[in-house]
Scaffold this active site. Structure first.
Site, PDB file in Angstrom:
ATOM      1  N   SER A   1      40.684  39.695  53.247  1.00  0.00           N
ATOM      2  CA  SER A   1      41.597  39.467  52.113  1.00  0.00           C
ATOM      3  C   SER A   1      43.079  39.485  52.501  1.00  0.00           C
ATOM      4  O   SER A   1      43.849  38.675  51.961  1.00  0.00           O
ATOM      5  CB  SER A   1      41.327  40.490  51.001  1.00  0.00           C
ATOM      6  OG  SER A   1      40.066  40.241  50.436  1.00  0.00           O
TER       7      SER A   1
ATOM      8  N   LYS B   1      34.519  50.457  43.511  1.00  0.00           N
ATOM      9  CA  LYS B   1      34.542  49.571  42.334  1.00  0.00           C
ATOM     10  C   LYS B   1      34.095  50.291  41.057  1.00  0.00           C
ATOM     11  O   LYS B   1      34.646  50.056  39.981  1.00  0.00           O
ATOM     12  CB  LYS B   1      33.649  48.354  42.575  1.00  0.00           C
ATOM     13  CG  LYS B   1      34.232  47.380  43.592  1.00  0.00           C
ATOM     14  CD  LYS B   1      33.332  46.165  43.754  1.00  0.00           C
ATOM     15  CE  LYS B   1      33.867  45.253  44.842  1.00  0.00           C
ATOM     16  NZ  LYS B   1      33.081  44.044  45.019  1.00  0.00           N
TER      17      LYS B   1
ATOM     18  N   ASP C   1      34.635  38.987  40.664  1.00  0.00           N
ATOM     19  CA  ASP C   1      33.555  38.658  41.615  1.00  0.00           C
ATOM     20  C   ASP C   1      32.570  37.634  41.049  1.00  0.00           C
ATOM     21  O   ASP C   1      32.181  36.688  41.732  1.00  0.00           O
ATOM     22  CB  ASP C   1      32.766  39.926  41.983  1.00  0.00           C
ATOM     23  CG  ASP C   1      33.438  40.752  43.071  1.00  0.00           C
ATOM     24  OD1 ASP C   1      34.229  40.183  43.854  1.00  0.00           O
ATOM     25  OD2 ASP C   1      33.165  41.963  43.139  1.00  0.00           O
TER      26      ASP C   1
ATOM     27  N   GLY D   1      18.278  41.949  44.869  1.00  0.00           N
ATOM     28  CA  GLY D   1      19.185  43.094  44.794  1.00  0.00           C
ATOM     29  C   GLY D   1      19.657  43.294  43.368  1.00  0.00           C
ATOM     30  O   GLY D   1      19.627  42.353  42.547  1.00  0.00           O
TER      31      GLY D   1
ATOM     32  N   GLY E   1      22.513  45.710  42.779  1.00  0.00           N
ATOM     33  CA  GLY E   1      23.702  46.572  42.913  1.00  0.00           C
ATOM     34  C   GLY E   1      24.924  45.935  42.263  1.00  0.00           C
ATOM     35  O   GLY E   1      24.809  45.080  41.368  1.00  0.00           O
TER      36      GLY E   1
ATOM     37  N   LEU F   1      25.608  36.368  49.442  1.00  0.00           N
ATOM     38  CA  LEU F   1      26.979  36.864  49.189  1.00  0.00           C
ATOM     39  C   LEU F   1      27.663  37.267  50.489  1.00  0.00           C
ATOM     40  O   LEU F   1      28.879  37.392  50.547  1.00  0.00           O
ATOM     41  CB  LEU F   1      26.970  38.078  48.241  1.00  0.00           C
ATOM     42  CG  LEU F   1      26.391  37.928  46.842  1.00  0.00           C
ATOM     43  CD1 LEU F   1      26.938  39.019  45.934  1.00  0.00           C
ATOM     44  CD2 LEU F   1      26.651  36.583  46.243  1.00  0.00           C
TER      45      LEU F   1
END
Ligand code: NAP
Length: 286
Positions: free
Chosen positions: A22, A72, A108, A133, A135, A228
């Protein structure tokens, strides 16, 4: 890049942050737009995360933050003002200051859906999606796909409790969505043939020693297979899918578009997406 007394500072709050792409992406964007802004990674241990948030409230040239693993959900719990996306996803990946108030957003999910549209040319509306997943990443992606009117979501998770709780949350929010909570053992040929888009939201595939999530030889070539993960740029799942003739999409586009949306929230300017994409490409393999 020249830093002056007037420079506005954005930060990445995570632990660890050393390998994040980033800073390169956002600093290239600030430079291309001629903005006197800078983006700095901050390695913040979980036990002092709330102190870091308190400090940011007091800093007058603070421009905004990204929040990454493992903060997060802590940011979601700590912030009093949340965008609808952050509220429904239950996690914050972007903070925007408004005076001394920090507002939590989550870019996201929209980042993934924009990548699906822009990079893979796939419109989520009416699609049958398989998510591996359950999460934080899965929650964001599932919420954005449901909002984009995907027809069906099958959530395959190692922890079926997590899949069930995500499924019931989505059913409450989206009455028309068909949601199934399944185990990894339910990924089998008949089920895969019913799926248009399969998305790995687990970290499996980041390390060479990771075991496969299922037998990738079962993938029919009709499925668009997404991951991802962006490092490595091609996980074993994507490599197998590609060799079987499937279209594939890695996590770089999601990283790009979640960042572009954050950039726009902080600066109020349109994000220079080609510059940001180029900056990410320069860092690949680094
Ligand atoms: P997370 O909240 O910790 O969730 C991880 C999920 O993966 C959980 O459902 C977990 O299942 C499952 N999982 C972990 N190891 C597994 C294994 N060996 N076998 C089966 N399932 C397993 O993590 P996250 O924040 O969602 O991040 C997940 C991945 O997405 C990471 O690789 C991250 O880098 C990537 N990501 C990329 C972007 C992007 O911009 N491209 C954005 C966000 C996340 P259990 O509940 O059973 O543990």
């Amino acid at each position: 890049m020249e830093i002056s007394g007037e420079t506005t500072v954005c930060v990445l709050l995570g632990y660890p942050v050393a390998h994040s792409a980033s800073p390169r992406m956002h600093n290239a964007a600030f430079a291309a737009m001629g903005l006197d802004w800078v983006y700095i990674p901050w390695a913040v241990r979980p036990e002092v995360f709330l102190k870091a948030l308190d400090a940011l409230r007091e800093i007058e040239n603070f421009g905004g933050a990204n929040v990454t693993i493992p903060h997060k959900e802590a940011a979601f719990a700590a912030l009093n003002e949340l965008s609808p996306d952050a509220l429904h996803i239950g996690a914050v990946n972007t903070i925007v200051p408004r005076g001394r108030i920090l507002v939590g957003h989550n870019t996201d999910g929209e980042g993934f859906v924009t990548s699906l549209r822009e990079e893979a040319g796939e419109e989520p509306r009416g699609k049958r999606v398989g998510l591996i997943g359950a999460g934080g990443g899965a929650k964001a992606v599932a919420y954005a796909l449901a909002r984009a009117e995907a027809a069906e979501l099958a959530i395959f998770s190692r922890s079926q409790d997590r899949a069930r709780s995500l499924a019931s949350h989505l059913r409450r929010l989206f009455g028309n969505l068909e949601v199934l909570a399944l185990g990894l053992q339910d990924i089998e040929p008949d089920r895969l043939r019913r799926i248009d888009v399969l998305i790995n939201t687990t970290p499996v595939g980041m390390k060479p020693s990771d075991l496969a999530l299922f037998d990738y030889k079962m993938l029919p070539e009709s499925v668009l297979v997404c991951d991802l993960i962006y490092r490595p740029s091609e996980t074993p799942l994507l490599a197998s899918a590609r060799s079987r003739g499937c279209r594939v999409l890695n996590g770089t586009g999601m990283l790009l578009y979640q960042g572009a949306q954050a950039f726009e929230l902080w600066t109020g300017e349109k994000a220079p997406v080609p510059v940001m994409r180029e900056a990410l490409a320069r860092g690949e393999g680094a």
